[in-house]
Structure formats: C-alpha cells, structure tokens
Design a protein around this motif. Sequence first.
Motif, PDB file in Angstrom:
ATOM      1  N   LYS A   2      29.487  33.793  12.889  1.00 14.95           N
ATOM      2  CA  LYS A   2      31.374  34.182  11.927  1.00 14.95           C
ATOM      3  C   LYS A   2      31.825  32.753  11.894  1.00 14.95           C
ATOM      4  CE  LYS A   2      35.842  35.278  11.726  1.00 14.95           C
ATOM      5  NZ  LYS A   2      36.846  33.559  12.525  1.00 14.95           N
ATOM      6  N   ASN A   3      31.776  32.116  13.698  1.00 15.79           N
ATOM      7  CA  ASN A   3      31.572  30.882  13.620  1.00 15.79           C
ATOM      8  C   ASN A   3      30.694  29.607  13.835  1.00 15.79           C
ATOM      9  OD1 ASN A   3      34.426  31.989  14.325  1.00 15.79           O
ATOM     10  ND2 ASN A   3      33.772  32.280  16.705  1.00 15.79           N
ATOM     11  N   LYS A   4      29.619  29.895  13.484  1.00 19.77           N
ATOM     12  CA  LYS A   4      28.465  28.476  13.085  1.00 19.77           C
ATOM     13  C   LYS A   4      28.779  27.763  12.054  1.00 19.77           C
ATOM     14  CE  LYS A   4      23.671  29.633  12.817  1.00 19.77           C
ATOM     15  NZ  LYS A   4      23.551  30.447  12.374  1.00 19.77           N
ATOM     16  N   PRO A   5      28.364  26.075  12.627  1.00 17.57           N
ATOM     17  CA  PRO A   5      29.625  25.493  11.376  1.00 17.57           C
ATOM     18  C   PRO A   5      28.357  25.441  10.512  1.00 17.57           C
ATOM     19  CG  PRO A   5      28.124  24.911  13.482  1.00 17.57           C
ATOM     20  CD  PRO A   5      28.291  26.297  13.517  1.00 17.57           C
ATOM     21  N   LYS A   6      27.409  25.696  10.211  1.00 14.07           N
ATOM     22  CA  LYS A   6      26.061  25.681   9.553  1.00 14.07           C
ATOM     23  C   LYS A   6      25.453  27.486   9.022  1.00 14.07           C
ATOM     24  CE  LYS A   6      24.263  21.168   9.762  1.00 14.07           C
ATOM     25  NZ  LYS A   6      22.921  20.190   9.767  1.00 14.07           N
ATOM     26  N   ARG A   7      27.026  27.969   8.795  1.00 13.86           N
ATOM     27  CA  ARG A   7      27.073  29.482   9.133  1.00 13.86           C
ATOM     28  C   ARG A   7      25.771  29.873   7.060  1.00 13.86           C
ATOM     29  NH1 ARG A   7      30.901  30.437   8.276  1.00 13.86           N
ATOM     30  NH2 ARG A   7      31.748  30.441   6.597  1.00 13.86           N
ATOM     31  N   LYS A   8      25.590  30.746   7.280  1.00  9.64           N
ATOM     32  CA  LYS A   8      25.020  30.858   5.523  1.00  9.64           C
ATOM     33  C   LYS A   8      25.301  32.416   5.709  1.00  9.64           C
ATOM     34  CE  LYS A   8      20.253  28.592   6.878  1.00  9.64           C
ATOM     35  NZ  LYS A   8      18.439  28.427   7.011  1.00  9.64           N
ATOM     36  N   PRO A   9      24.768  33.367   4.442  1.00  8.49           N
ATOM     37  CA  PRO A   9      24.616  34.692   4.053  1.00  8.49           C
ATOM     38  C   PRO A   9      24.501  35.454   5.538  1.00  8.49           C
ATOM     39  CG  PRO A   9      24.950  33.640   2.005  1.00  8.49           C
ATOM     40  CD  PRO A   9      24.562  32.609   2.534  1.00  8.49           C
ATOM     41  N   LEU A  10      24.817  36.611   5.841  1.00  9.47           N
ATOM     42  CA  LEU A  10      23.961  36.774   6.897  1.00  9.47           C
ATOM     43  C   LEU A  10      23.628  38.772   6.079  1.00  9.47           C
ATOM     44  CD1 LEU A  10      23.747  37.534   9.684  1.00  9.47           C
ATOM     45  CD2 LEU A  10      25.571  38.826  10.284  1.00  9.47           C
ATOM     46  N   VAL A  11      22.245  38.882   6.784  1.00 10.41           N
ATOM     47  CA  VAL A  11      21.347  40.680   5.871  1.00 10.41           C
ATOM     48  C   VAL A  11      21.236  41.416   7.128  1.00 10.41           C
ATOM     49  CG1 VAL A  11      19.589  40.840   5.066  1.00 10.41           C
ATOM     50  CG2 VAL A  11      20.466  38.737   4.217  1.00 10.41           C
ATOM     51  N   VAL A  12      21.857  42.030   7.261  1.00 16.02           N
ATOM     52  CA  VAL A  12      21.349  43.046   8.056  1.00 16.02           C
ATOM     53  C   VAL A  12      20.954  44.204   7.797  1.00 16.02           C
ATOM     54  CG1 VAL A  12      23.420  44.606   9.607  1.00 16.02           C
ATOM     55  CG2 VAL A  12      24.522  42.626   9.005  1.00 16.02           C
ATOM     56  N   THR A  13      20.055  44.677   8.689  1.00 18.96           N
ATOM     57  CA  THR A  13      19.003  45.753   8.614  1.00 18.96           C
ATOM     58  C   THR A  13      19.064  46.496   9.651  1.00 18.96           C
ATOM     59  OG1 THR A  13      17.431  45.120   9.108  1.00 18.96           O
ATOM     60  CG2 THR A  13      17.143  43.909   7.366  1.00 18.96           C
ATOM     61  N   GLY A  14      18.806  47.900   9.641  1.00 20.46           N
ATOM     62  CA  GLY A  14      18.845  48.825  10.782  1.00 20.46           C
ATOM     63  C   GLY A  14      17.758  50.194  10.178  1.00 20.46           C
TER      64      GLY A  14
END
Length: 442
Positions: free
Chosen positions: A13-25
């Motif tokens: 969330k706080n990354k300056p160069k954030r990308k969409p996050l893909v969550v698998t599991g």
Amino acid sequence: MKRNVISSLLKWKNKPKRKPLVVTGVRQCGKTFILKSFGAEHFEDTAYFNFEETESLSSLFEHDFNVERILDELGSIVLGREIVPGKTLVIFDEIQTCPRAITALKYFCENLPELHVIAAGSLLGVALAGISEGFSFPVGKVDRLMMYPMTFDEFVQADGGENLIKSGAKFDLNRELPEIYTSQMEKYLKLYYIIGGMPEAVQTWCDTHSFEEVEKVQQNILRDYADDFAKHAPIAEVPRIRLIWQSVPVQLAKENNKFVFSHVREGARSKELEDSLEWLINSSLVYKLPLVENPEQPLSFMANEAHFKIYMADVGLLRKRSGIYYKMILDGGDDFIRFKGALTENFVMSELRAAGFFPYFWRSGNTAELDFLLEAGGKIIPIEVKSSENTRAKSLRLFCTKHKPALAVKFSLKNVGCTEENGTRIQSLPLYQIFRLKDYLN
C-alpha cells in the motif's frame, strides 16, 4: 485472527511505485476475508467485485481497456458510488474467470497508478499458468503475493497463545528454553498437526475446542477441493488429478525418496500424469520439492526437476486425508510411527514455503538423503528434520563434511542447542520454534 500477511499488504500500500497486486494461494486459505479486512481497516472505502458471483461484470471489460471508463462504470452501475483513487481499495476477486480483467491490470498500472487495485482468485495460479486465446498477462506491470494457510505461530496466537509467541520471539537465540514454555508449545504443535492452518478449521477450533467439529470442516474442505477438479480442470485431466491427489499421503507414508508415478496407477508413466500434477501444483494444493545432488548456487540451476517429492499445502488436511485419528497424535504413541516423520516433514515444508523459501532436498547416491536445502543470505543452508528428540543426523553430518556449509539446522523436539563440527555451526531448534528460523539465519 491475526495474519502475518497484513504487514506485506501494508508495505504494498505504501510503496511509492506501487503496481496492481495479484494475490494467489490455495482455496479457502483466507484471501477474500483478509483483503476485505485490510480494506476496511486501512482505506476509507472498499470496492469489492467478484467475477464468479456476478458473471456480467466481465462485460464491462469487453469494449476496451480505458481504465477511467471501466472505473466509472464499476462505480456508477455496480456500486452506486464513486471509486476515488487514493481513498478506495478496489478488489477484483475470482479474476481468473475474466481474462480481460487480468489484462486490464496493465492499463491500471500505466494509466491510473494512484489507484489501489488487488486481484485475487482461488484458482488464479492455474489460470496464470496457461495462456489462452485473447489472454495477455501483464508481465512487469503487477506486484505478486502468495497467501498460505495459517502458519503455526498464527495458529497459536489465534488459540490464545499470543504471549507464548511474543515471549518465544524474545528469547536469546542460544538460550535453552524453559520447561514451562516448551511443554505448552509441544501441546500446541500436536494441536496444529491435527487442526492445521485452514482458517475455517482454526476458527472452529477456537470457537468450540471440538476435534469432531474441526474434522467436519476439514472433510468439507476436502470435498470442495475434489469438486474443483471436476468444475475447473480440463475434463480429460480430472480422473488423473484425482488419482494423484489420492496418492500423495500414500507416497509420503512409504517414505519414498521421490514421487513415483507408477505408484499413482500401476503401469502409469510420468508423461501421462505430468500435466495433472502440474494442475495441482499451480492450484497450490501441493508443493513440489525437487532434488539437488550438486549443491551449488543458484540451487534452481542444479535442480533435477524430474526427481522430486510432493507435499500437501496443509498438515491438518494431510492428517485428515490419511485417516490418522487425532487421539493418536495427542497420546504421542508409536501407533503411527511410520507416518509421524512424513507429517513432521510436511509441517516443516509448509512453514518454509509460508516464510518465503523455495526449498530443495539433497541426496548422495544411495548413502544419504537430506530433508531440505535453502538459499539464504548468499549461502546454502542444509536442514535435517526429526519427529522426536532423537537428533542423530548421519546425512546432515555427511553433507557438512562433504560441502562444509557455514551453518546447518536440525529441527526436532529437542531443546535449543549449538555445536560446531569441522567449521560448521550446527544449530538445533525445536520444531515449534520454526517461526524464528529467519532470526537464526540472520
């Protein structure tokens, strides 16, 4: 129930160069619950969309990849409120059912980076492993996060043992642990072997403390997994997937030095079953542990991918599928001595994976076999696993003599201890302290 993955979500969330996050599991490991909780706690608003529950959502991605249009229509047509970049968390759940939505993540990254987007799905790993017509995975345009069943330390905390975990994390690394601590942690370890880390099973245990109620939940989860085979796997692969799935506990019990395809079905060859096994791996239901005979870095280059072991993602489900009566574990007898080692190895494997390691195993001809090899801090770490206090480790000693690692680890029920042999520091750790492994490696 507290989950360690929240800290990873906050970093994203706080990354300056954030990308969409893909969550698998693996299915039912708590992805949807955690993402909704994360949104509720750390954002002003959460916009949740489930492509499996609302199939018509896919139509909003058919026209083009104009993310401002997509966002506006999702807000005005579906939610009835505005989606505000920087304030709203957008969750695309079961996104594997809409390949164009996966492709759209690239354009969210490029054209609307201020928007927080998380994509998840119970079989997203399977979808991402295959490239179908009209599907383009946004390589380099997404961040990735793997979720796992609840780890041992998460389980202990959920069941009221938060102070044990906190105190256990403070002990000096070389201090012998006091009996008042070890006795409680050994009891929790037995409970974890029985219950495992599937959140519904853990919650049921915390609510009822009934093994029978937990087993009902575990049985339902196993049935759901079997239903997934028929619902989501290629029709031709379904019978073979079922055969491999049924074979995993049996092969672990036999203590094979590798997964044997002919044990799945008499006369079966690896070529007939490889795709079915890969489906189970990509769905995160099982973990693959490849062989390394020449332990040089990177281990991935040295791995023999045709020679491997297979473990289940959750030790509690393995116990249930194997038909091990929970009282046998509680009593600690030798009635299931043959499978006790396999259960312990599976526990360590799942904990290592949840900690971010991708381990291998080592074998030297027919003379020695070591349970796990890790890469950490630019070094190769050999790990030997014992299910009791017996820590005689012939294979570990042979490995250390031959390859002279700086550090080796022995997991067992024996207390913390350390010896040095031929320049190798051999660290003994109780199995229930595996949550501190990174502290020792550091």
